[in-house]
Structures are given as C-alpha cells and as structure tokens.
Design an enzyme around this catalytic site. Structure first.
Site, PDB file in Angstrom:
ATOM      1  N   ASP A 279       2.992  -4.212   7.756  1.00 46.28           N
ATOM      2  CA  ASP A 279       1.722  -3.466   7.583  1.00 46.28           C
ATOM      3  C   ASP A 279       0.798  -4.657   7.797  1.00 46.28           C
ATOM      4  O   ASP A 279       0.153  -5.385   7.062  1.00 46.28           O
ATOM      5  CB  ASP A 279       1.467  -2.996   6.387  1.00 46.28           C
TER       6      ASP A 279
ATOM      7  N   HIS B 109       0.903  -1.371  -0.202  1.00 44.64           N
ATOM      8  CA  HIS B 109       0.032  -0.005  -0.031  1.00 44.64           C
ATOM      9  C   HIS B 109       0.854   1.274   0.044  1.00 44.64           C
ATOM     10  O   HIS B 109       1.937   1.318   0.497  1.00 44.64           O
ATOM     11  CB  HIS B 109      -0.935  -0.255   1.244  1.00 44.64           C
TER      12      HIS B 109
ATOM     13  N   LYS C 163     -10.412  -0.655  10.264  1.00 44.03           N
ATOM     14  CA  LYS C 163     -10.350  -1.650   9.518  1.00 44.03           C
ATOM     15  C   LYS C 163     -10.752  -3.145  10.286  1.00 44.03           C
ATOM     16  O   LYS C 163     -10.589  -4.201   9.925  1.00 44.03           O
ATOM     17  CB  LYS C 163      -9.102  -1.779   8.759  1.00 44.03           C
TER      18      LYS C 163
ATOM     19  N   GLN D 288      -4.734  -4.869   6.923  1.00 49.86           N
ATOM     20  CA  GLN D 288      -5.484  -5.963   6.078  1.00 49.86           C
ATOM     21  C   GLN D 288      -5.538  -7.210   6.709  1.00 49.86           C
ATOM     22  O   GLN D 288      -6.249  -8.064   6.247  1.00 49.86           O
ATOM     23  CB  GLN D 288      -5.116  -6.069   4.529  1.00 49.86           C
TER      24      GLN D 288
ATOM     25  N   CYS E  33      -4.910   2.764  -3.782  1.00 47.84           N
ATOM     26  CA  CYS E  33      -3.627   3.164  -3.109  1.00 47.84           C
ATOM     27  C   CYS E  33      -2.608   2.069  -3.197  1.00 47.84           C
ATOM     28  O   CYS E  33      -1.599   1.665  -2.286  1.00 47.84           O
ATOM     29  CB  CYS E  33      -3.611   3.321  -1.507  1.00 47.84           C
TER      30      CYS E  33
END
Length: 590
Positions: free
Chosen positions: A384, A307, A410, A387, A548
């Site tokens: 990261d 991302h 999220k 997600q 993104c």
C-alpha cells in the site's frame, strides 16, 4: 540572535538548556536537529509490551476484535519515558533460514533497514536475484544532522555523520532540468503554495492552515486546468473511435498511464492498471489473484500498522477460502518487529500485505528487505503506497514488490483515480475482476476473449479526466523534484516534532526514526475530537479520529489521535500556527 540551545554551538547533543519556541524564535538547522532529537527521546514509549504475532483467523475474529485494549492494561496508557527499541536492535535477533546473522541476509545492526537510508548491503548466499540493489546513501539531511536514536551514537552507523556528501538517495541534487523546475514556482517551498488555489481562503475568519494531507492533498492549478481542458475541449470516450476528440481523450488517458509508470519506476505502462484508488486496487488483487491462489489452510500476513483498506479485503478473502490472517506486531514507538515477521513466514504464506508508510504513525517500512524475505517462501507482496508516493521517490522495480497501490488524491491529483502496479507475469495470469465493455476482444453468447493487460482489468468507460489530472500532478512533482520535496518535508518534520514536544500534556504517537508526513499525538487535557474541532475554529485542518487504522491504535492502547500531516506546500509558519492554537486550547481547557 543568541543561540537558543543554551550552549551556543547548536550541535544537537541534547545537553543545553530547554529551548522555547516563541513568535520571534528562528532556529538554525542545527537547532532543529537538537530539538528533533530531544522530542523523539522525550516522546518515546518503552520497548516492552510490543506483543507476539497475532492469529486472527476468521473463526477467532470475533473474540480477537476487542482484545487488544483490555489486554494492554491501564499501565500501558501512561508508560515511563524510556528509550524505544531501535530497528537495528530489532534486526539483531532476526535470522533468515539458512543464513547466519551478519552474513548479509539481514543488514548489519549498525545499518538502517529503510531502503532509502542504507548503504548497499552485500549480497547474501541464496538471495541472488531477490534483494534489489539499493542506492548509496552517506548522510542524512542537514536538518536532522543532530538527531540521535537512543542506543546509537551519532556517526556510529545508526545515523551517518553529516558530511559534504548527499543524504538520503532521494535528497541528492535533483536531476530535473532547471527550466522544468522554473516552470513550477521555482525551488522555494513558500512559493509552491501559490500554485494551490484552495490554500488561499479563510475558514471561520482565519487563514486556512491545511494539515490534513494524509487524508487528501490540495490540487495545484495545473491539475485543475488539465481536468477542465478535458471536459471543455476533449470530452469523449476513449479507444475505438475515428474522430479527433476521441483521439485527444485517448492520448490524455494513456499519457496519464505512462507518467504513472515512469513515476513509480515500473518496467512498462502495461504494468499499470487505472483504478479508483488504493482501496479498489487492493480489492482487485484480492478478488483475482487471491481467489485463484489462496485456499484452505493458507496464510496471509499483514502488519498491525495497516490501513483498513489493506485489512478488510484480505479478511473477506480468508472467510471465503478458509485461509487465516497472521499479524506482525510493532514496537510501542511504531517500528516493525521484523524478528516476529520472520517467525510468521512459512511455505503456507501466499500473500503478504505491507503498508509502505503508516497513515497513523508515519513509520516507513523496509519494503525491499521484507519483500525479499517473503519471496524466499514463495509469497507475493502487495504494498500500500498511498502514504508514501507524495513524500519521497518510489521505485517498484528496485523494491521488487509484486503489487503496489496508490491513490491520486493523496498525490495532488483528482479524487476517484489511482493506480495498481503489478508485475506483468502476475497480471497476465490473473482473471478479470469485472466484465463489460473495453475489457474484451471478442464476445459471443458462448465465449468471451478478454483484452490484454492492463485493459482486461478496466471494464467500462475508464477514469479519463482523472488519469489526465493525475498525469498533470506527476508533471508538477517532477518539475519540483521529489528529492527536493523529501528534503523540505524532513526539515518540517524535525521542526514540528520539536514544537509539539514542548507543549505540556502532549504525547507524540509514533516516534520511529525516519518517519515521514505524520505527527500524531494525544493530549491529557482534552478529547481528541474536541481538540480537532477547536483547531478548526482557528482555521487549522487536522484529522481527529481512528484514521481507518483501528488495530494499529488499539495496539498502543488508544482509540483516537489528533493527526497533523505534512505536504510539500506546508511551511514552518503552519506549524507555528498549530502549536499556538494547541496552547490556546490548553489554556481554554484549564
């Protein structure tokens, strides 16, 4: 009802008659498995053309920016349907320096590289203390029991045979007490929807179908209530006050931190910094640890799947310090090219930035393996997790990552709040990022003594209501059980993949085995943004654009995709509505 696979046994071998999904079609789990296998094979892109590692040093950035699309050529946009290279095949050529292939440094090619799919790998000489013990897994969820990866027959190690044993380690029976589960609408996914007020509305006269979860998730009533209670009853600044409201506000804020630490498997709540989200968390690491540790000639490795929030902060750091960025490519079906990652690693690498789950493709990266490889060269891993955390259990200690970033919105929590996990030894050596109140012990005009971790990174009034709300979201997920969430979503992924694969002119983007959450696609009969707008008129919310993740899509010869994405409250009815609306759009475009 007669079997829809044409052979009556639902064994998922892919040799039956084509299945048709209609309004009265209710497939059993074996049928879902067959359809998922057919869909992934039909949608797969060829293995060739994945590319070599990219060198995007600041000096070359301008010329490199436009290169990927033109370099691929028009033939890449419509490749023949050939089986993708499997991650096992990619791993077969990978070698860690000093370790012969098959010695345990790299998992055997018959095992999955995903840490939550594989059996424990034998310890490798020279890797003691680096590779964390991995949880035992013996079978995939029943919904995927017939899914076959090209080149890997069922039961031959690529996908374990289905037996009475539990599947992914996070699909084992939930350990949450029954009373806690009952406090959250029970274990029926259809009942979970009732806890989310925003899902019960009409858009353009149609019932809302929310399939934009990779952008943000809806909030259960318990999260809304937690934020409201703070503002209605406990509104106060935290710490250093003697009155009751300050005490309650401090408790709500710090309880949120403790719940985040437990949810992520951190060793202590002191390893959790409350931030605005994943973007701020990564910027914090780049501007503190990065500035102190990265210099001219040093290297930062990223994957092409990142991302923008895990690209741009490192570009800024590289431009400031004279470091350069190296990029690990992926296969056309969205699997990481680990043999190329191994080639990139060297003693000059200071930081490795990895997405745990690709927001554009749904690919799950083998974070423990990639972390262990990076640590051999002394590099620090920044993951990261935005997600990942809403789809399956995460254990930062087991993965041995150095930093792990998440966003509350999220994870069914409020917007504007997130968390950075950092190993305490690293947080203690890092300088503060922002100065002001709350992050100090003592201030004079000549000198300032900073607070201990994590408070030295939390300048000013913190995100109090957000932390309380995120804590409530974690309570909600713990009551259901992340194992149950993962099981439900894998069933939806199989069902959705099969449904979308049968739509003429639709091509799935990202077909890596074990993917989660995302079902990106393009169609050859309508622009992606136009299709997104059409679906909105049908009450269906999806994301249409570059997500993104422009380098990721451009490496596949694309600029945009349509991205339906799943969450725990979605059902097969939502997917049926999506498939029907796409078919309606196709007819309208004819």
């Amino acid at each position: 009802m007669s079997s829809a696979n044409g052979n009556g046994n639902g064994n998922g071998n892919g040799h039956g008659q084509p299945a048709v999904i209609g309004p009265d079609f209710v497939p059993d789990e074996a049928m879902l498995a067959q359809l998922a296998g057919e869909a992934l094979r039909a949608a797969a892109l060829p293995a060739a053309g994945g590319g070599a590692p990219a060198d995007v040093s600041p000096s070359a950035a301008g010329s490199a920016a436009a290169a990927p699309r033109g370099a691929l050529g028009p033939s890449f946009l419509a490749p023949p349907l050939t089986p993708p290279i499997s991650l096992s095949e990619a791993l077969s050529g990978l070698q860690i320096p000093g370790q012969p292939l098959g010695s345990g440094a790299v998992p055997d090619a018959t095992a999955s590289a995903y840490y939550f799919l594989q059996d424990p790998a034998p310890a490798a000489p020279g890797l003691d203390g680096l590779t964390p013990p991995l949880p035992t897994s013996t079978a995939l969820p029943l919904a995927l029991s017939g899914l076959e990866i090209p080149g890997q027959p069922l039961g031959d190690g690529g996908i374990p045979e289905v037996s009475g044993a539990p599947g992914y380690y996070f699909l084992q029976e939930p350990t949450v007490a029954a009373s806690a589960v009952e406090a959250s609408s029970g274990s029926d996914p259809a009942a979970w929807r009732k806890d989310f007020p925003a899902l019960h509305q009409k858009v353009h006269g149609k019932d809302l179908v929310w399939l934009d979860n990779a952008a943000t998730t809806q909030k259960p009533q318990s999260v809304i209530d937690a934020v409201s209670v703070y503002y209605e009853q406990d509104n106060s600044n935290v710490h250093r006050a003697a009155h009751a409201l300050a005490g309650r506000a401090t408790d709500a804020y710090e309880d949120g931190r403790t719940k985040i630490a437990d949810f992520l498997g951190a060793g202590s709540s002191e390893e959790i910094v409350i931030v605005r989200g994943t973007t701020e968390a990564i910027n914090l690491v780049a501007q503190t640890y990065g500035r102190a540790q990265v210099g001219p000639g040093d290297e930062i490795i990223l994957t092409v799947m990142e991302h923008h929030s895990n690209i741009v902060p490192w570009q800024m750091l590289a431009q400031e310090t004279g470091a350069r960025i190296r990029v690990m490519p992926m296969t056309p079906c969205g699997e990481p090219r680990l043999e190329e990652y191994e080639k990139l690693l060297n003693p000059r690498v200071k930081i490795v930035g990895l997405t745990h789950v690709s927001n554009a493709l749904g690919t799950v990266l083998p974070i423990p393996l990639m972390t262990a490889m990076a640590h051999r060269y002394g590099a620090v891993v920044v993951a990261d997790g935005a997600q990942a955390v809403s789809h399956f259990p995460v254990d930062v200690t087991a993965m041995d990552v150095d930093f792990y970033a998440i966003s509350g919105h999220k994870l069914f929590g409020p917007t504007g709040v997130g968390a950075l996990y950092g190993k305490r030894s690293l947080l203690e050596m890092m300088p503060p990022w922002q100065g002001g109140g709350s992050m100090i012990k003592d201030v004079t005009f000549e000198h300032t003594v900073y607070s201990e971790v994590p408070y030295k990174f939390e300048a000013g009034t913190p995100i109090i209501a957000g932390s309380a709300g995120l804590g409530a979201a974690i309570d909600y997920l713990n009551a259901i059980g992340m194992e149950r969430v993962a099981e439900h979503e894998q069933m939806l992924m199989a069902y959705g993949t099969a449904a979308l694969a049968q739509i003429p002119g639709l091509r799935l983007i990202g077909t890596a085995p074990g993917k989660v959450g995302v079902m990106s696609f393009v169609v050859d009969w309508m622009d992606t943004e136009d299709l997104g707008s059409f679906l909105d008129q049908e009450g269906i919310a999806v994301r249409a654009g570059h997500h993104c993740a422009q380098p990721c899509l451009r490496s596949l010869g694309l600029e945009t995709t349509v991205r339906p994405s799943l969450a725990l409250y979605n059902t097969t009815d939502d997917i049926d509505c999506l498939a029907a609306a796409i078919q309606k759009a196709r007819r309208a475009s004819a």
